[in-house]
Design an enzyme around this catalytic site. Sequence first.
Site, PDB file in Angstrom:
ATOM      1  N   TYR A   8       0.889  -1.158   0.000  1.00  0.00           N
ATOM      2  CA  TYR A   8       0.000   0.000   0.000  1.00  0.00           C
ATOM      3  C   TYR A   8       0.928   1.209   0.000  1.00  0.00           C
ATOM      4  CZ  TYR A   8      -4.002   2.944   1.362  1.00  0.00           C
ATOM      5  OH  TYR A   8      -5.004   3.892   1.390  1.00  0.00           O
ATOM      6  N   TYR A  58       2.238   5.436   6.591  1.00  0.00           N
ATOM      7  CA  TYR A  58       2.882   4.597   5.578  1.00  0.00           C
ATOM      8  C   TYR A  58       4.198   4.024   6.104  1.00  0.00           C
ATOM      9  CZ  TYR A  58       5.575   3.333   1.425  1.00  0.00           C
ATOM     10  OH  TYR A  58       6.371   2.673   0.518  1.00  0.00           O
TER      11      TYR A  58
END
Length: 289
Positions: free
Chosen positions: A61, A125
């Site tokens: 991702y 992230y």
Amino acid sequence: MNILVTGAHGQLGNEMVRVSDKSKDHYVFTDINELDITNRDVLHTFVNKEQIDIIVNCAAYTNVDKAEEDERTANLVNNVAVGYLAEGAKSVGATLIHVSTDYVFNGKNNVPYTEYDMTEPIGVYGETKLAGEKAIVASGCNYIILRTAWLYSVWGNNFLKTMLKLTKERESLNVVFDQIGTPTYAGDLADAIGWIIDHRMIEKKDIYHFTNEGVCSWYDFAVAIGKLGENMCNIRPIHSHEYSSKVKRPHYSVLDKVKFRETFGYQIPYWTESLERCINQLKAKKYEV
């Protein structure tokens, strides 16, 4: 050997398809439709059935902004699924080659980050990618973790293709000049992974850094793209605070590649040379920009 590549439809996964064409090994390419790596039982069954010797995890991702809003999905793909892959590798005695990121660091350095520097992610992230690294180490599997940065290619959406489009459409463009790193051509990273596999160097268990050689800002990168794309757009340098973003990005994320070069005996291309090769591919093959 039987080699499983996950995330086969992404930038790196597509480049691994090219690498496999030159290999004597048997590659199995999967993406979410062929293999859901977030499903532990399905993954373990697949790895055992296919008698996998190496897993190359290209799935991630990577939308840094969206990760702040969707931490659950980012964590599922970047951490939980990575743990499942590590468990699966361990269960069949396979090696996991996993791609991580410069975002595991805080970006406050002024010299290139080594593999031994302290990690300190500054956003979801980076946090989820670091958690994935830790899950691999904790699993006890044989692994090679490759941290990379600023990835681009002829495939999918990335900074290169965005800049080629914008510099063609606009007369002027603002790009930040105070974020420093190294553009990395996904084709070069795929070639490096292929080198490790083909030379049977998969037992060199550790964390390594791999980007192209050299250093530049996003502004420098954009200017180089504009010139090679033969676009006349006026690109102006701006500070990060002038650019609207939902997440703080590292100001300095240059990665030290000495350990990779010395361990694997691999010559890493300079970033401008690789950029030119990639843009020439776009021009020759008419990939969608």
